[in-house]
Each structure stands twice: as structure tokens, then as C-alpha cells.
Design an enzyme around this catalytic site. Structure first.
Site, PDB file in Angstrom:
ATOM      1  N   ASP A  20       0.734  -1.150  -0.104  1.00 31.07           N
ATOM      2  CA  ASP A  20       0.133  -0.088  -0.136  1.00 31.07           C
ATOM      3  C   ASP A  20       1.041   1.129   0.288  1.00 31.07           C
ATOM      4  O   ASP A  20       1.930   1.285   0.522  1.00 31.07           O
ATOM      5  CB  ASP A  20      -0.690  -0.314   1.177  1.00 31.07           C
ATOM      6  CG  ASP A  20      -1.677   1.278   1.563  1.00 31.07           C
ATOM      7  OD1 ASP A  20      -2.383   1.753   0.532  1.00 31.07           O
ATOM      8  OD2 ASP A  20      -1.920   1.577   2.628  1.00 31.07           O
ATOM      9  N   ASP A  22       0.076   4.938   0.820  1.00 29.71           N
ATOM     10  CA  ASP A  22      -0.292   5.977   1.752  1.00 29.71           C
ATOM     11  C   ASP A  22      -0.416   5.370   3.319  1.00 29.71           C
ATOM     12  O   ASP A  22      -1.131   4.455   3.517  1.00 29.71           O
ATOM     13  CB  ASP A  22      -1.655   6.795   1.475  1.00 29.71           C
ATOM     14  CG  ASP A  22      -1.817   7.406   0.251  1.00 29.71           C
ATOM     15  OD1 ASP A  22      -0.641   7.596  -0.443  1.00 29.71           O
ATOM     16  OD2 ASP A  22      -2.806   7.806  -0.365  1.00 29.71           O
TER      17      ASP A  22
HETATM   18 MG   LIG Z   1      -3.044   3.028   3.486  1.00 30.72          MG
END
Ligand SMILES: [Mg+2]
Ligand SMILES: [Zn+2]
Length: 203
Positions: A20, A22
Site C-alpha cells: 500500500d 499511503d
Molecule cells: Mg494506506
């Protein structure tokens, strides 16, 4: 959607870390639309280099609902994505590919995690063994994506992770391939320790 993917005559074979963006690679700032706000989290370049050296393909997967919600446009997203690539390159690291979902939750698309769409897109460039591959993210949806597809999953405490930890506690108790780690560096260390071939010396 593909932000960047390798064009190879055949998919690359081998284990993959689906990571992922962010809250894991960069500091989570809700609906980041300004490349000046891109800030790599501590230890990220070193962790990516270690995973790449151990043979893992590094594939970014990111829900970017800010687009679907109209919080920013494609040009802002592209500028931020370019800055992430650039910041990693400056630190001597990088991702092999990056895929993102541009939709809002209400769109009901296939690609918003934990939907399967981003993995389906990645499958045209990567061929992974689920038993040796992992999703690393800071939300329960990242963990859920991994569990639905037979991948290991590490929830990191950075970003939203500390707040999501209780959501995955039951999964962690039930499934040895659901883990909780302080950050990406700790997650990669867990994965690499887990991935030692049977019988190999452990230190
Ligand atoms: Mg995230
Ligand atoms: Zn989508």
C-alpha cells in the site's frame, strides 16, 4: 488502473510484496494532491532494497478515491505518483509497478481494495506464488485483500494501522499469515524471516 508496470514478454515469476502507498510508503495525508507533501516514511528505501535483494517483486497497490470523490484530478494524482517514484529513486530504491483504484466507494468497482481488481491487473505482469507473497498495508482492507487471495498480510502501525489493529485481531489469532508490524521495515523483516527455505539456517 496502471500507474506504471513493466512490459515483459512473459509475466515475471516469483514472490511479490503488494505494498500500500499511503501510510506505508509515504506519510498518510488525506487525499494528498500536492507532490510537495510526499514524505517517505523512515526506513522505507532500505526495506524495499532488502526485499528486492531477496527476490521479491515490489508492487504498489493504492486506493485513490480522492479522484472518484473529486478531491483532486488526474494531473494532481500523476504529479504525486511521479514524486513518490522520484523520492524513492533518490534514496536508491523503487517499486517494480504501481496500480491504483481511481473510484469512490459508491462506484462499486472491482478494483477498490479489498476488491480483486488491482491483483487482476498485476497478474498480467507478475506471476506469484500466493504462499510466498504478501500484502503490506495500514488498513483492514489491505489485510482482507491478502486473506481473500491466499496471500500473507501484514498490517503496519504507521498511517491508520494503529487504529485498525483491533479490526484484524481476530484474523491474527486465526491465521498465522496475518501479522502486525511497527512499519514497513519491520514488516519486510518478518516476511524475509518467514520466507527462509525450510531447513535453512536461521540466525
Ligand atoms: Mg494506506
Ligand atoms: Zn476501483
Amino acid at each position: 488502473m496502471i500507474w506504471r508496470a513493466p512490459s515483459l514478454p512473459e509475466p515475471r515469476e516469483g514472490p511479490v510484496l503488494f505494498i500500500d502507498r499511503d501510510g506505508v510508503i509515504i506519510a498518510d495525508q488525506d487525499y494528498l494532491s500536492d507532490p510537495a507533501g510526499v514524505e517517505l516514511l523512515p526506513g522505507v528505501p532500505c526495506a524495499l532494497r532488502a526485499a528486492a535483494a531477496a527476490g521479491y517483486a515490489l508492487v504498489g497497490i493504492s486506493n485513490q478515491s480522492g479522484l472518484g470523490r473529486g478531491r483532486f484530478g488526474p494531473a494532481e494524482l500523476a504529479a504525486v505518483m511521479r514524486r513518490v517514484d522520484e523520492a524513492l529513486a533518490e534514496a536508491g530504491a523503487g517499486l517494480d509497478a504501481m496500480y491504483y483504484c481511481p473510484h469512490a466507494p459508491a462506484d462499486g468497482c472491482r478494483c477498490r481494495k479489498p476488491g480483486p481488481g488491482l491483483l487482476e491487473e498485476a497478474a498480467s505482469a507478475f506471476r506469484w506464488d500466493a504462499g510466498r507473497s504478501w500484502v503490506i498495508g495500514d488498513k483492514a482492507s489491505d489485510v482482507e485483500l491478502g486473506r481473500r487471495h491466499g496471500l500473507g498480510a501484514v498490517l503496519v502501525a504507521t498511517g491508520y494501522g494503529a487504529g485498525e489493529a483491533t479490526l484484524v485481531r481476530t484474523s491474527r489469532a486465526a491465521d498465522p499469515r496475518v501479522r502486525y508490524a511497527a512499519d514497513l521495515a519491520a514488516a519486510v523483516a518478518e516476511v524475509l524471516a518467514d520466507g527462509s527455505p525450510p531447513g535453512s539456517a536461521r540466525r
